[in-house]
Design a protein around this motif. Structure first.
Motif, short mmCIF file in Angstrom:
data_model
loop_
_atom_site.label_atom_id
_atom_site.label_comp_id
_atom_site.label_asym_id
_atom_site.label_seq_id
_atom_site.Cartn_x
_atom_site.Cartn_y
_atom_site.Cartn_z
N ALA A 1 2.60 -0.98 0.96
CA ALA A 1 1.67 -2.11 0.90
C ALA A 1 0.34 -1.72 1.51
CB ALA A 1 2.24 -3.33 1.63
N THR A 2 -0.74 -2.27 0.95
CA THR A 2 -2.07 -2.13 1.53
C THR A 2 -2.59 -3.54 1.81
OG1 THR A 2 -2.54 -0.07 0.36
CG2 THR A 2 -4.43 -1.31 1.19
N VAL A 3 -3.01 -3.78 3.03
CA VAL A 3 -3.54 -5.09 3.43
C VAL A 3 -5.01 -4.92 3.76
CG1 VAL A 3 -3.38 -7.02 5.05
CG2 VAL A 3 -1.30 -5.84 4.30
N MET A 4 -5.87 -5.61 3.02
CA MET A 4 -7.32 -5.55 3.24
C MET A 4 -7.70 -6.58 4.29
SD MET A 4 -7.82 -3.28 0.88
CE MET A 4 -9.54 -3.17 0.44
N GLY A 5 -8.08 -6.11 5.47
CA GLY A 5 -8.45 -7.00 6.55
C GLY A 5 -7.44 -6.94 7.67
N ALA A 6 -7.86 -6.52 8.86
CA ALA A 6 -6.98 -6.41 10.02
C ALA A 6 -7.28 -7.48 11.04
CB ALA A 6 -7.11 -5.02 10.65
N GLY A 7 -7.74 -8.66 10.56
CA GLY A 7 -7.98 -9.79 11.44
C GLY A 7 -6.69 -10.52 11.74
N TRP A 8 -6.83 -11.78 12.10
CA TRP A 8 -5.66 -12.55 12.52
C TRP A 8 -4.60 -12.61 11.43
CZ3 TRP A 8 -8.68 -17.38 14.65
CH2 TRP A 8 -9.37 -17.00 15.81
N ILE A 9 -5.00 -13.07 10.25
CA ILE A 9 -4.03 -13.24 9.18
C ILE A 9 -3.59 -11.89 8.63
CG2 ILE A 9 -3.76 -14.05 6.81
CD1 ILE A 9 -5.12 -16.60 7.55
N ARG B 1 -6.69 4.32 1.19
CA ARG B 1 -6.55 5.74 0.91
C ARG B 1 -5.43 6.07 -0.07
NH1 ARG B 1 -6.43 8.09 6.99
NH2 ARG B 1 -4.79 6.52 7.10
N ARG B 2 -4.52 5.11 -0.31
CA ARG B 2 -3.34 5.43 -1.12
C ARG B 2 -3.06 4.32 -2.13
NH1 ARG B 2 0.99 8.23 2.94
NH2 ARG B 2 1.83 8.89 0.92
N LEU B 3 -4.11 3.86 -2.80
CA LEU B 3 -3.93 2.77 -3.76
C LEU B 3 -3.04 3.20 -4.93
CD1 LEU B 3 -7.46 1.11 -3.95
CD2 LEU B 3 -5.37 0.15 -2.98
N ALA B 4 -3.09 4.45 -5.32
CA ALA B 4 -2.27 4.91 -6.45
C ALA B 4 -0.78 4.79 -6.15
CB ALA B 4 -2.62 6.35 -6.80
N GLU B 5 -0.42 4.64 -4.87
CA GLU B 5 0.98 4.49 -4.48
C GLU B 5 1.29 3.07 -4.01
OE1 GLU B 5 1.96 7.55 -1.59
OE2 GLU B 5 0.28 8.74 -2.38
N THR B 6 0.28 2.21 -3.98
CA THR B 6 0.44 0.87 -3.42
C THR B 6 1.11 -0.06 -4.42
OG1 THR B 6 -1.45 1.05 -1.91
CG2 THR B 6 -0.82 -1.16 -2.62
N GLU B 7 2.24 -0.63 -4.05
CA GLU B 7 2.97 -1.54 -4.93
C GLU B 7 2.76 -3.00 -4.54
OE1 GLU B 7 6.88 0.13 -6.36
OE2 GLU B 7 6.51 1.37 -4.59
N LEU B 8 2.10 -3.25 -3.41
CA LEU B 8 1.70 -4.60 -3.01
C LEU B 8 0.33 -4.50 -2.34
CD1 LEU B 8 2.09 -7.62 -2.47
CD2 LEU B 8 3.35 -7.01 -0.39
N LEU B 9 -0.67 -5.18 -2.91
CA LEU B 9 -2.03 -5.18 -2.37
C LEU B 9 -2.39 -6.61 -1.99
CD1 LEU B 9 -4.75 -3.83 -1.76
CD2 LEU B 9 -5.34 -4.11 -4.19
N VAL B 10 -2.71 -6.83 -0.72
CA VAL B 10 -2.99 -8.18 -0.20
C VAL B 10 -4.41 -8.22 0.34
CG1 VAL B 10 -2.29 -9.99 1.41
CG2 VAL B 10 -0.55 -8.47 0.41
N GLY B 11 -5.21 -9.20 -0.09
CA GLY B 11 -6.54 -9.42 0.47
C GLY B 11 -6.50 -10.49 1.54
N ALA B 12 -7.04 -10.18 2.72
CA ALA B 12 -6.99 -11.11 3.84
C ALA B 12 -8.27 -11.03 4.67
CB ALA B 12 -5.78 -10.81 4.72
N THR B 13 -9.42 -11.09 3.99
CA THR B 13 -10.70 -10.95 4.70
C THR B 13 -11.55 -12.21 4.69
OG1 THR B 13 -11.98 -10.26 2.77
CG2 THR B 13 -10.75 -8.54 3.94
#
Length: 443
Positions: free
Chosen positions: A248-256, A296-308
């Motif tokens: 998984a890749t999570v965009m945004g390392a804030g609270w949520i 850095r590894r979107l080609a391997e990412t099977e779950l992409l979450v936006g949280a910004t």
């Protein structure tokens, strides 16, 4: 990957509101549902909307007790409009406030409020004060219409307008449509960072009070992130898969975003956090996450979450994903993902709340790829049946909104953005602790 589906044409393009800024260092909060409370109707002042007396509900009537502790008197000097996600916790806040501060209109945010049963249940409670716009463009028209009515009444009765908002709808509409009547606006109370950003970008002629970055809001936001992860686990299970062992890749390392990442890791996913704030990246690395300023590894990412709270999942990111990847938002509105890019490609339903878009191959001889969009790019945890943050946690934030409602009606604030004060946060926390320490009783 997650799914095999046939390619079909998708009928109508999705409505998309996309911020043209790519930024990962901020996040947005979400409101969550709770439980119902019974109501008893009472009378009302001349020309004002009906009020109702609340029964004890939620955490032993926490919100009603907070109103009593604040010693809120009946407020005849203001008219009020609420723009909200029409969940049961919002209902309890209204029940607590209306005996002293009734609302002229209760307007539901479309993507969360147009659920089965809402029109009937809320209509029975609020009658013609309830407005349920079909989509975001209609929401703007409805908010402008209700503000116009309220301002006309304010002029007639010598009152001022207070708006309770979620997501920054009211302030831009007030400035765009009612520049000649802003002297009749007492102010806006806001709960989200999105709303604060939108207000701060305006030449504000009135105060905006908010609890978007309070400590209690942070505690609730982390659990919102956990709710998003639980929802996505349920989606994967519906598709016949497990998240365990996937990337998984999570965009945004804030609270949520951090809450989502921690919960996904507990589901045994391999998680990368993406943020432009180096402090947040250090924190993420020390918590054991992969973390970087760009994915850095979107080609391997099977779950992409936006949280910004901004556009974070761009067309380039979507085009880099492998076949069958899930894409979801943990942000408010439909701003986190470039939904317009996906809407230009054929689609087929994958399961309830998930549509598979077929993107072209990346090179000659390659197969087309499917990207599975959750809830049309609106918050994933607004899907029906996703569960919620526990009522007694959510109600601390609703308590802060009640405190701010009392403050804006009685205090003197200059135009601009004003954060909730530490002593106001402490009041909500102290009462919560008193009620939390009381013996548990059956509902």
């Amino acid at each position: 990957m997650f799914l095999e589906v046939a390619s079909t044409d998708f009928g109508a393009a999705l409505i998309c509101e996309v911020a043209m800024i790519e930024k990962y260092s901020v996040d947005e909060e979400l409101l969550e549902p709770g439980s119902e409370a019974d109501l008893a109707e009472s009378g009302d002042a001349a020309g004002r909307a009906p009020t109702r007396r609340p029964e004890a509900a939620g955490m032993g009537g926490y919100l009603a007790r907070l109103v009593a502790e604040l010693r809120c008197a009946a407020d005849d000097g203001h008219r009020r409009i609420m723009i909200a996600h029409l969940f049961d916790d919002t209902r309890r806040m209204l029940d607590a406030l209306e005996p002293v501060a009734p609302f002229d209109a209760v307007i539901g945010v479309p993507y969360s409020s147009n659920r089965p049963g809402v029109a009937e249940a809320w209509g029975a409670r609020f009658g013609d004060r309830l407005r349920l716009p079909a989509d975001l463009p209609e929401l703007e028209a409805v908010v402008a219409q209700e503000i116009a009515r309220a301002l006309a009444r304010c002029e007639e009765h010598g009152q001022k307008l207070i708006v309770q908002d979620v997501g920054g709808f009211a302030a831009p509409i007030l400035h765009a449509y009612f520049a000649d009547r802003l002297h009749l606006v007492r102010g806006v109370v806001e709960i989200t960072k999105q709303g604060v950003w939108r207000a701060a970008a305006l030449p504000l002629a009135f105060p905006v009070l908010h609890c978007a970055d309070s400590e209690l809001k942070r505690l609730e936001a982390v659990r919102c992130g956990e709710t998003v992860a639980r929802c996505l686990d349920g989606v994967a299970r519906t598709l016949g898969h497990s998240l365990a062992g996937r990337r998984a890749t999570v965009m945004g390392a804030g609270w949520i975003g951090s809450g989502v990442a921690r919960a996904l890791r507990r589901l045994d996913m391999v998680v990368e956090l993406v943020d432009t704030d180096p402090i947040k990246l250090v924190k993420a690395r020390l918590a054991g996450f992969e973390a970087a300023a760009a994915p850095r590894r979107l080609a391997e990412t099977e779950l992409l979450v936006g949280a910004t709270g901004r556009l974070s999942v761009t067309a380039a990111h979507l085009d880099a994903l492998p076949d069958g990847a899930l894409v979801a938002s943990a942000s408010s509105r439909q701003i986190e993902i470039d939904v317009a890019h996906l809407a230009a490609h054929p689609a087929a339903p994958a399961c309830a709340g998930v549509v598979a878009r077929r993107l072209p191959p990346r090179g000659s001889g390659a197969a087309s790829r499917r990207v599975l969009l959750v809830n049309d790019g609106f918050p994933a945890n607004f899907l029906p049946g996703s569960g919620s943050v526990a009522d007694e946690i959510v109600e601390t934030i609703l308590g802060e909104l009640i405190v701010l409602q009392a403050a804006i009606a009685t205090g003197a604030f200059r135009p601009g953005v004003h954060r909730i004060q530490p002593e106001q946060e402490a009041l909500c926390a102290r009462l919560w602790l008193e009620m939390r320490d009381a013996p548990l009783t059956a509902p």
